[in-house]
Design an enzyme around this catalytic site. Structure first.
Site, PDB file in Angstrom:
ATOM      1  N   THR A  13       0.699  -1.395  -0.275  1.00  0.00           N
ATOM      2  CA  THR A  13      -0.128   0.115   0.071  1.00  0.00           C
ATOM      3  C   THR A  13       0.872   1.245  -0.049  1.00  0.00           C
ATOM      4  O   THR A  13       1.951   1.259   0.603  1.00  0.00           O
ATOM      5  CB  THR A  13      -1.063   0.037   1.304  1.00  0.00           C
ATOM      6  OG1 THR A  13      -0.301   0.309   2.321  1.00  0.00           O
ATOM      7  CG2 THR A  13      -1.655  -1.237   1.300  1.00  0.00           C
ATOM      8  N   GLY A  15       2.454   2.289  -2.560  1.00  0.00           N
ATOM      9  CA  GLY A  15       3.482   1.835  -3.483  1.00  0.00           C
ATOM     10  C   GLY A  15       3.906   2.616  -4.564  1.00  0.00           C
ATOM     11  O   GLY A  15       4.857   2.490  -5.509  1.00  0.00           O
ATOM     12  N   GLY A  18       8.287   7.017  -2.614  1.00  0.00           N
ATOM     13  CA  GLY A  18       8.860   7.004  -1.422  1.00  0.00           C
ATOM     14  C   GLY A  18       9.410   5.558  -1.157  1.00  0.00           C
ATOM     15  O   GLY A  18       9.874   4.582  -1.956  1.00  0.00           O
ATOM     16  N   GLY A  20       7.439   2.911  -0.155  1.00  0.00           N
ATOM     17  CA  GLY A  20       6.630   1.921  -0.725  1.00  0.00           C
ATOM     18  C   GLY A  20       7.245   1.609  -2.173  1.00  0.00           C
ATOM     19  O   GLY A  20       7.283   0.419  -2.588  1.00  0.00           O
ATOM     20  N   SER A 138       7.777   3.707  12.566  1.00  0.00           N
ATOM     21  CA  SER A 138       8.549   4.739  12.763  1.00  0.00           C
ATOM     22  C   SER A 138       9.481   4.523  14.006  1.00  0.00           C
ATOM     23  O   SER A 138       8.873   4.220  14.968  1.00  0.00           O
ATOM     24  CB  SER A 138       8.041   6.102  12.525  1.00  0.00           C
ATOM     25  OG  SER A 138       9.019   7.036  12.720  1.00  0.00           O
ATOM     26  N   TYR A 151       1.304  12.184  14.905  1.00  0.00           N
ATOM     27  CA  TYR A 151       2.059  11.159  14.181  1.00  0.00           C
ATOM     28  C   TYR A 151       2.691  10.125  15.125  1.00  0.00           C
ATOM     29  O   TYR A 151       2.629   8.869  14.814  1.00  0.00           O
ATOM     30  CB  TYR A 151       3.054  11.893  13.303  1.00  0.00           C
ATOM     31  CG  TYR A 151       4.123  11.073  12.329  1.00  0.00           C
ATOM     32  CD1 TYR A 151       3.391  10.492  11.361  1.00  0.00           C
ATOM     33  CD2 TYR A 151       5.327  10.589  12.663  1.00  0.00           C
ATOM     34  CE1 TYR A 151       4.187   9.476  10.421  1.00  0.00           C
ATOM     35  CE2 TYR A 151       6.074   9.959  11.962  1.00  0.00           C
ATOM     36  CZ  TYR A 151       5.498   9.253  10.745  1.00  0.00           C
ATOM     37  OH  TYR A 151       6.119   8.601   9.963  1.00  0.00           O
TER      38      TYR A 151
END
Ligand code: NAD
Length: 250
Positions: A13, A15, A18, A20, A138, A151
């Site tokens: 997802t 994709g 970056g 992906g 992250s 985030y």
């Protein structure tokens, strides 16, 4: 040695950009049938040209459940069952808690948490036993970075979900792991809503903080993701693998 994903079907997802996009290309280079999703048709079309022939690109917003259904039914129609899933789509918006808006909070949770949650839920009937799932979190999932409250909280939720998904799917031999990138050079920083001077200062500060004194590349996250998704990681489930130049661990 043969290609690690020859004849296997992989879904990424987000994709079309970056991390992906780079990871989808690495999967393709290892022989996989690759399907990507994203929200923007133009970058999806460009991504297909980058990744290679027979890549399936589906315009689908992860925060919309009907779109996720459409993604998996198109993947199934073209390639059959799924062997690896990289739940990667995500956004980053930064503001101090005092300035964060309800709209920013809802949008970020809708994409990063709800979108990922229902991507996993809806993938289940389409997964082969022994599939490898990787969730993109992250390094901030366990740190406190000024301006990143919303985030970071979404990424902590992703890390938590991996544990429960792993527990629920272990009976089918399906493994669920996390990659936690540090700062990676991708278009995401340009979409944060921060002015350029603030972004430049932020980038310099991050670089100083990273023990390796540099940003990572999308391919560096991709290589870790391919490992976790592959049978080479057959005894690994529920882990969080930092790909962060040492930022989260040293
Ligand atoms: P990016 O902006 O280049 O890519 C994000 C991708 O997610 C795009 O393909 C976009 O189309 C997709 N996306 C966003 N919202 C979507 C939605 N509603 N539906 C479908 N697709 C959607 O950024 P990136 O840096 O490659 O980010 C990829 C993932 O990596 C994100 O989850 C991000 O949080 C995570 N990450 C990035 C970094 C970094 O420094 N770049 C660090 C840690 C984690």
């Amino acid at each position: 040695m043969g290609k690690r994903f020859e004849g296997k079907t992989v879904v990424v997802t987000g994709g079309n950009s970056g991390i992906g996009l780079a990871t989808a290309k690495l999967f393709k280079d290892e022989g996989a049938n690759v399907a990507i999703s994203g929200r923007d048709q133009k970058t999806l079309d460009e991504a297909v040209r980058t990744i290679g022939k027979d890549t399936l690109a589906v315009k689908a917003d992860v925060s919309k459940l009907a779109d996720i259904d459409r993604l998996f039914s198109q993947v199934s129609a073209k390639f059959g069952k799924i062997d690896a899933l990289f739940a990667n789509a995500g956004i980053a918006k930064f503001a101090p808690v005092g300035d964060s808006t309800e709209q920013m909070f809802d949008e970020t949770f809708d994409i990063n948490v709800k979108g990922l949650y229902f991507t996993l839920q809806k993938a289940i009937p389409y997964l082969n036993d022994n599939a490898g799932i990787v969730l993109n979190s992250s390094v901030v999932n366990s740190t406190g970075t000024p301006g990143a409250s919303v985030y970071s909280a979404t990424k902590a939720a992703v890390r938590s979900l991996a544990r429960t998904f792993a527990a629920e799917l272990v009976g089918r031999g399906i493994r669920v792991n996390v990659v936690s990138p540090g700062p990676i050079t991708t278009p995401i920083f340009g979409k944060t809503g921060l002015p350029k001077e603030v972004l430049d200062d932020f980038a310099k500060q991050i670089k100083d903080d990273v023990p390796m004194k540099r940003f990572g590349t999308p391919d560096e996250v991709g290589h870790a993701t391919l490992f976790l998704a592959s049978p080479e990681a057959s005894y690994i489930t529920g882990v969080d693998l930092n790909v962060d130049g040492g930022l989260g661990q040293i």
